[in-house]
Design a protein around this motif. Structure first.
Motif, PDB file in Angstrom:
ATOM      1  N   ARG A 278      13.844  10.241  -6.177  1.00 23.13           N
ATOM      2  CA  ARG A 278      13.649   9.852  -4.711  1.00 23.13           C
ATOM      3  C   ARG A 278      12.794  10.584  -4.233  1.00 23.13           C
ATOM      4  O   ARG A 278      12.332   9.862  -3.557  1.00 23.13           O
ATOM      5  CB  ARG A 278      15.272   9.336  -4.386  1.00 23.13           C
ATOM      6  CG  ARG A 278      16.070   9.093  -6.031  1.00 23.13           C
ATOM      7  CD  ARG A 278      17.021   8.064  -5.805  1.00 23.13           C
ATOM      8  NE  ARG A 278      17.963   9.936  -5.194  1.00 23.13           N
ATOM      9  CZ  ARG A 278      19.324  10.341  -4.995  1.00 23.13           C
ATOM     10  NH1 ARG A 278      20.426   9.279  -4.779  1.00 23.13           N
ATOM     11  NH2 ARG A 278      19.297  10.886  -5.437  1.00 23.13           N
ATOM     12  N   ILE A 279      13.345  11.807  -4.057  1.00 20.31           N
ATOM     13  CA  ILE A 279      12.473  12.698  -3.029  1.00 20.31           C
ATOM     14  C   ILE A 279      11.215  13.379  -3.696  1.00 20.31           C
ATOM     15  O   ILE A 279      11.163  14.512  -2.231  1.00 20.31           O
ATOM     16  CB  ILE A 279      14.025  13.589  -1.884  1.00 20.31           C
ATOM     17  CG1 ILE A 279      14.427  14.432  -2.603  1.00 20.31           C
ATOM     18  CG2 ILE A 279      15.156  12.681  -1.429  1.00 20.31           C
ATOM     19  CD1 ILE A 279      15.399  15.057  -2.249  1.00 20.31           C
ATOM     20  N   THR A 280      11.632  13.821  -4.364  1.00 21.53           N
ATOM     21  CA  THR A 280      10.441  14.768  -5.603  1.00 21.53           C
ATOM     22  C   THR A 280       9.483  14.314  -6.127  1.00 21.53           C
ATOM     23  O   THR A 280      10.372  13.466  -7.132  1.00 21.53           O
ATOM     24  CB  THR A 280      11.250  15.968  -6.095  1.00 21.53           C
ATOM     25  OG1 THR A 280      12.123  16.664  -5.175  1.00 21.53           O
ATOM     26  CG2 THR A 280      10.489  17.073  -7.002  1.00 21.53           C
ATOM     27  N   SER A 281       8.349  14.748  -6.023  1.00 21.14           N
ATOM     28  CA  SER A 281       6.954  14.202  -7.093  1.00 21.14           C
ATOM     29  C   SER A 281       7.243  15.122  -8.027  1.00 21.14           C
ATOM     30  O   SER A 281       7.853  16.141  -8.409  1.00 21.14           O
ATOM     31  CB  SER A 281       5.876  14.412  -6.586  1.00 21.14           C
ATOM     32  OG  SER A 281       5.734  15.745  -6.187  1.00 21.14           O
ATOM     33  N   ARG A 282       6.270  14.391  -9.428  1.00 23.91           N
ATOM     34  CA  ARG A 282       6.433  15.677 -11.061  1.00 23.91           C
ATOM     35  C   ARG A 282       5.935  17.119 -10.204  1.00 23.91           C
ATOM     36  O   ARG A 282       5.974  17.736 -10.636  1.00 23.91           O
ATOM     37  CB  ARG A 282       5.458  14.738 -11.761  1.00 23.91           C
ATOM     38  CG  ARG A 282       5.811  15.383 -12.907  1.00 23.91           C
ATOM     39  CD  ARG A 282       4.925  14.689 -14.060  1.00 23.91           C
ATOM     40  NE  ARG A 282       4.935  15.834 -15.382  1.00 23.91           N
ATOM     41  CZ  ARG A 282       3.906  15.934 -15.236  1.00 23.91           C
ATOM     42  NH1 ARG A 282       2.942  16.660 -14.754  1.00 23.91           N
ATOM     43  NH2 ARG A 282       3.574  17.010 -16.106  1.00 23.91           N
ATOM     44  N   ASP A 283       4.177  16.806  -9.481  1.00 24.15           N
ATOM     45  CA  ASP A 283       3.859  18.066  -8.891  1.00 24.15           C
ATOM     46  C   ASP A 283       4.604  18.912  -8.151  1.00 24.15           C
ATOM     47  O   ASP A 283       4.944  20.051  -8.360  1.00 24.15           O
ATOM     48  CB  ASP A 283       2.617  17.897  -8.034  1.00 24.15           C
ATOM     49  CG  ASP A 283       1.726  16.903  -8.917  1.00 24.15           C
ATOM     50  OD1 ASP A 283       1.916  17.190 -10.218  1.00 24.15           O
ATOM     51  OD2 ASP A 283       0.379  16.292  -8.370  1.00 24.15           O
ATOM     52  N   GLN A 284       5.878  18.252  -6.967  1.00 22.43           N
ATOM     53  CA  GLN A 284       6.828  19.672  -6.364  1.00 22.43           C
ATOM     54  C   GLN A 284       7.639  20.243  -7.468  1.00 22.43           C
ATOM     55  O   GLN A 284       7.679  20.964  -7.342  1.00 22.43           O
ATOM     56  CB  GLN A 284       6.980  18.634  -5.095  1.00 22.43           C
ATOM     57  CG  GLN A 284       6.334  18.291  -4.530  1.00 22.43           C
ATOM     58  CD  GLN A 284       6.680  17.094  -3.021  1.00 22.43           C
ATOM     59  OE1 GLN A 284       7.703  16.067  -3.445  1.00 22.43           O
ATOM     60  NE2 GLN A 284       6.881  17.396  -1.459  1.00 22.43           N
ATOM     61  N   GLN A 285       8.788  19.008  -8.595  1.00 22.36           N
ATOM     62  CA  GLN A 285       9.268  19.923  -9.476  1.00 22.36           C
ATOM     63  C   GLN A 285       8.293  20.901  -9.996  1.00 22.36           C
ATOM     64  O   GLN A 285       9.401  22.229 -10.341  1.00 22.36           O
ATOM     65  CB  GLN A 285       9.082  18.530 -10.481  1.00 22.36           C
ATOM     66  CG  GLN A 285      10.387  18.866 -11.364  1.00 22.36           C
ATOM     67  CD  GLN A 285      12.587  19.085 -10.628  1.00 22.36           C
ATOM     68  OE1 GLN A 285      12.130  18.414  -9.580  1.00 22.36           O
ATOM     69  NE2 GLN A 285      12.733  19.318 -11.468  1.00 22.36           N
ATOM     70  N   LEU A 286       7.033  20.512 -10.517  1.00 19.49           N
ATOM     71  CA  LEU A 286       7.009  21.965 -11.443  1.00 19.49           C
ATOM     72  C   LEU A 286       6.326  22.808  -9.933  1.00 19.49           C
ATOM     73  O   LEU A 286       6.497  24.531 -10.579  1.00 19.49           O
ATOM     74  CB  LEU A 286       5.105  21.164 -11.918  1.00 19.49           C
ATOM     75  CG  LEU A 286       5.116  20.554 -13.315  1.00 19.49           C
ATOM     76  CD1 LEU A 286       3.876  19.833 -13.049  1.00 19.49           C
ATOM     77  CD2 LEU A 286       5.983  21.143 -14.320  1.00 19.49           C
ATOM     78  N   ALA A 287       6.285  22.151  -9.415  1.00 11.49           N
ATOM     79  CA  ALA A 287       5.266  23.851  -7.918  1.00 11.49           C
ATOM     80  C   ALA A 287       6.432  24.638  -7.334  1.00 11.49           C
ATOM     81  O   ALA A 287       6.488  26.262  -7.576  1.00 11.49           O
ATOM     82  CB  ALA A 287       4.690  23.096  -6.727  1.00 11.49           C
ATOM     83  N   GLY A 288       7.704  23.981  -7.682  1.00  8.22           N
ATOM     84  CA  GLY A 288       9.180  24.229  -7.410  1.00  8.22           C
ATOM     85  C   GLY A 288       9.914  25.445  -8.340  1.00  8.22           C
ATOM     86  O   GLY A 288       9.895  26.150  -8.615  1.00  8.22           O
ATOM     87  N   MET A 289       9.512  24.918  -9.898  1.00  8.03           N
ATOM     88  CA  MET A 289       9.902  25.593 -10.769  1.00  8.03           C
ATOM     89  C   MET A 289       8.827  26.551 -10.993  1.00  8.03           C
ATOM     90  O   MET A 289       9.462  28.066 -11.602  1.00  8.03           O
ATOM     91  CB  MET A 289       9.713  24.407 -11.918  1.00  8.03           C
ATOM     92  CG  MET A 289      10.651  23.386 -12.189  1.00  8.03           C
ATOM     93  SD  MET A 289      10.795  22.296 -13.598  1.00  8.03           S
ATOM     94  CE  MET A 289      11.287  23.265 -14.475  1.00  8.03           C
TER      95      MET A 289
END
Length: 217
Positions: free
Chosen positions: A93-104
């Motif tokens: 809802r608040i995180t794109s897939r790219d953001q998920q990967l970048a955060g990881m």
């Protein structure tokens, strides 16, 4: 001087000999394992591996969304528990897939000779599945019940304590539970387990090196 891939594998294998076969170790640290525990969407049993390259945030992808920053922890089990919660949690809802990967990626060891990004990125569903999950406002939270050094790792370390001083990579297995929710009140839960390679050099915070292709208790 840069070490060859075989040299890197050999160093880590000194500690992991009793834990993984040679083939398993190579698969772990080259990211060629075919199976990983991945977040599931309703009705899905598995998802494709993510791209091996983490995205670089641009104008619309700044921030890490729901991904927390890595903790400043110097103890392997404590760090592994936090990493497991991070790996099992997401919020489309608040995180794109790219953001998920970048955060990881922020959790990953900066020592490229040991860091296996592919095994970590493989926890994220492919773009099409992530999009479908976002359409359903899917999110997941996680809790950890316990974390420990597998007995085989402890035995290998006891037999050769000096081996770990090359890379300071510790093997930790974490058990817990993942709760999933989606639109219109849908919900589900499942037990989760993961075996991680955690790098904790003296006087430095721990970082994530890799995920094992299978869980070792």
């Amino acid at each position: 001087m840069a070490w060859s891939a075989n040299r890197r594998i050999l160093i880590v294998a000194l500690v992991l000999t009793a834990l993984l076969t040679v083939a398993g170790t190579v698969a772990w640290f080259t990211g060629r394992a075919d199976q990983h525990n991945t977040p599931r969407s309703p009705g899905e049993t598995s998802s494709a591996l993510a791209s091996p390259e983490a995205p670089k945030p641009d104008g619309e992808e700044t921030g890490a969304g729901s991904i927390p920053s890595p903790p400043q922890v110097a103890e392997p089990v404590a760090f592994a528990k936090a990493a497991a919660v991070m790996l099992w949690s997401y919020d489309t809802r608040i995180t794109s897939r790219d953001q998920q990967l970048a955060g990881m990626r922020e959790w990953l060891s900066k020592e490229t000779e040991y860091a296996d990004w592919v095994s970590v990125a493989g926890q994220v569903p492919d773009p099409l599945l992530w999009s479908r999950m976002a359409d359903q406002d899917q999110y997941a939270t996680a809790t950890v019940t316990e974390g420990h050094f597998p007995s085989a790792f402890k035995q290998a370390l006891a037999e050769d304590p000096s081996a770990i001083t090359e890379a300071y990579i510790y093997v930790v297995t974490v058990n817990g539970k993942q709760k999933i929710g989606w639109a219109k009140g849908g919900a589900g839960a499942e037990e989760r387990a993961v075996t991680l390679a955690v790098q904790c050099r003296p006087d430095h915070d721990c970082t994530l090196a890799a995920l094992a292709p299978s869980v070792t208790q």
